[in-house]
Design an enzyme around this catalytic site. Structure first.
Site, PDB file in Angstrom:
ATOM      1  N   GLU A  49      25.108  18.507  17.430  1.00 36.44           N
ATOM      2  CA  GLU A  49      25.513  19.238  18.638  1.00 36.44           C
ATOM      3  C   GLU A  49      25.963  18.307  19.757  1.00 36.44           C
ATOM      4  O   GLU A  49      26.582  18.760  20.721  1.00 36.44           O
ATOM      5  CB  GLU A  49      24.354  20.080  19.190  1.00 36.44           C
ATOM      6  CG  GLU A  49      23.719  21.037  18.235  1.00 36.44           C
ATOM      7  CD  GLU A  49      22.505  20.405  17.577  1.00 36.44           C
ATOM      8  OE1 GLU A  49      22.670  19.457  16.781  1.00 36.44           O
ATOM      9  OE2 GLU A  49      21.386  20.869  17.835  1.00 36.44           O
ATOM     10  N   SER A  50      25.621  17.035  19.666  1.00 29.53           N
ATOM     11  CA  SER A  50      26.085  16.106  20.695  1.00 29.53           C
ATOM     12  C   SER A  50      27.598  15.900  20.613  1.00 29.53           C
ATOM     13  O   SER A  50      28.166  15.201  21.454  1.00 29.53           O
ATOM     14  CB  SER A  50      25.352  14.766  20.569  1.00 29.53           C
ATOM     15  OG  SER A  50      25.578  14.207  19.295  1.00 29.53           O
TER      16      SER A  50
END
Lengths: 220, 240
Positions: A49-50
């Site tokens: 998700e980064s």
């Protein structure tokens, strides 16, 4: 006391579920260990998700880059073929059904595959992060966790008492004593840890498990 | 048209009390506009609503922090009693034994929290910048975060209505800007930054380097100039 499997072995067992070519998102904790145990000959593509796809090993000491992290805050090594993107793209990939498998930790999993993993009610506050999106968006949700909490209570429960992450989303549970599959009629025991019988596992589990023929010892 | 400001203090000087701000970064110091946050701390504007992925993690648990770094994050604004409300997905420390400034203030009822799933947060911000007032998402259905919101079925599956987020100001860290405000980000420091920069009335960007227009290849520009209002270059002596 029978021996329970350690976190690495749980992660190793989960890694066996990953297929060649799968796009996989790993949660914080035990799930984040899975990437170390992919069998040779299989290629797994990691998403975080980064805002990164196709990351590889962690950065070596002295080569950490604050602009190269995964969602667990680990520093990544730069590798060819990795790509970076915005959070809205990262979650379009998740919600849009482009992630094959997510491995998440859990506080509780219910008989019907409900997942609770973001808040202990006594704390009064918790981190949702990307867990709700992953639980609804990934094609397959595997939970990797300890079977019982610190007080010995079963984390596999008839109904989740903790706030839900998502309903009926979990398909497989890998713990330190068992591998359990979520089926229509409930939870089916597939494998027991070495030295554990199906009755031993049942004694540690609130939900009445389904025993079919062919329950095996943990295979790695 | 000159977007280049000489100091962080000058770039944030007109942020009034009661503003809504988007503050960038994923969780660690990478991609976090630490110098603009420090300037806002010095300015002292009060009663702020902050939209961000976290409520300040890097300074407490060292999330993605390099050895020797002392990151500045939203925690300094909370500690300085400038924050009324935080809209975030990951507001507290993963380890309850190391509470952040935000969690301490929350326990004392000094700040409000709107907890939003991370993907919904990103999409609400994207929608805000893209002129979409609301959208339906499957995330959060049958959980606390959808309580009181409209649920609608599409093709037999339930979705929750979520509304767009906009801000008065966005504080953004990018890698490079040209003199016109075309931006590029570095690595995983693009995540919320490239979305938030689109959703604020005034977007203020700190960059490692301001380069001459044309020095960034057009095809590689991440954020086109129209989203960028103010640019400040991080000088060597500003250390962050």
């Amino acid at each position: 006391m029978k021996d329970r499997l350690n976190r690495e072995i749980i992660a190793m067992r989960v890694a066996k579920e990953l297929q060649d070519g799968d796009v996989v998102n790993l949660g914080i904790g035990i799930p984040s260990l899975c990437s170390q145990f992919i069998p040779e000959g299989k290629t797994v593509i990691y998403h975080s998700e980064s805002g990164v796809l196709n990351y590889g090993p962690m950065a070596e000491e002295g080569f950490e880059d604050q602009d190269l992290i995964n969602a667990s805050g680990q520093f990544l090594a730069p590798v060819d073929g990795m790509s970076f993107f915005s959070s809205s793209d990262a979650f379009a990939m998740i919600r849009g059904g482009h992630i094959d498998v997510t491995v998440l930790g859990a506080l509780q999993v219910s008989k019907s595959g409900d997942l609770a993993n973001w808040m202990i009610p006594s704390r009064g506050i918790g981190n949702v992060g990307g867990a709700m999106d992953l639980a609804v968006g990934a094609k397959k949700v595997i939970v990797a966790m300890e079977h019982n909490d610190k007080n010995g209570s079963s984390k596999i429960v008839n109904e989740c008492s903790f706030p839900l992450t998502s309903k009926s989303c979990v398909s497989l549970i890998v713990t330190d004593i068992a591998v359990i599959q979520v089926v229509k009629s409930g939870l089916q025991l597939l494998e027991c840890a070495p030295g554990w019988t199906k009755e031993d596992v049942q004694n540690e589990t609130e939900v009445e498990l389904i025993f079919e023929k062919g329950i095996k010892e943990f295979t790695l | 048209m000159n977007k280049v400001f000489n100091s962080f203090d000058e770039a944030v000087s007109d942020i009034p009390d009661n503003s809504t701000l988007m503050i960038d970064g994923f969780a660690g110091p990478g991609g976090t506009s630490q110098n603009l946050i420090a300037a806002l701390r010095n300015l002292g504007s009060k009663n702020l609503t902050i939209i961000s992925n976290t409520a300040g993690l890097a300074s407490v648990i060292g999330f993605g922090t390099l050895p020797g770094q002392t990151p500045v994050d939203i925690g300094v604004l909370v500690e300085n009693n400038q924050v009324k409300k935080v809209i975030a997905s990951f507001p507290v420390s993963p380890s309850p034994s190391r509470p952040t400034a935000f969690e301490k203030a929350y326990a004392k009822h000094e700040v409000e929290l709107e907890l939003v799933p991370q993907g919904t947060l990103a999409e609400r911000i994207r929608a805000g910048g893209a002129g979409i007032p609301a959208f339906f998402t499957p995330t959060g259905v049958d959980t606390r975060v959808s309580e009181g919101k409209e649920i609608r079925e599409f093709n037999g599956k339930k979705y929750v209505l979520e509304t767009a987020l906009k801000a008065d100001f966005a504080l953004i860290r990018a890698y490079q800007s040209d003199r016109l405000g075309n931006l590029v980000y570095k690595g995983t420091s693009k995540n919320f930054n490239s979305v938030m920069v689109t959703a604020a009335t005034i977007s203020i960007v700190e960059v490692d380097k301001i380069v001459e227009t044309g020095a960034i290849e057009s095809a590689l520009i991440d954020t086109p100039l129209l989203y960028v209002d103010r640019i400040v270059e991080i000088k060597e002596n500003n250390e962050r």
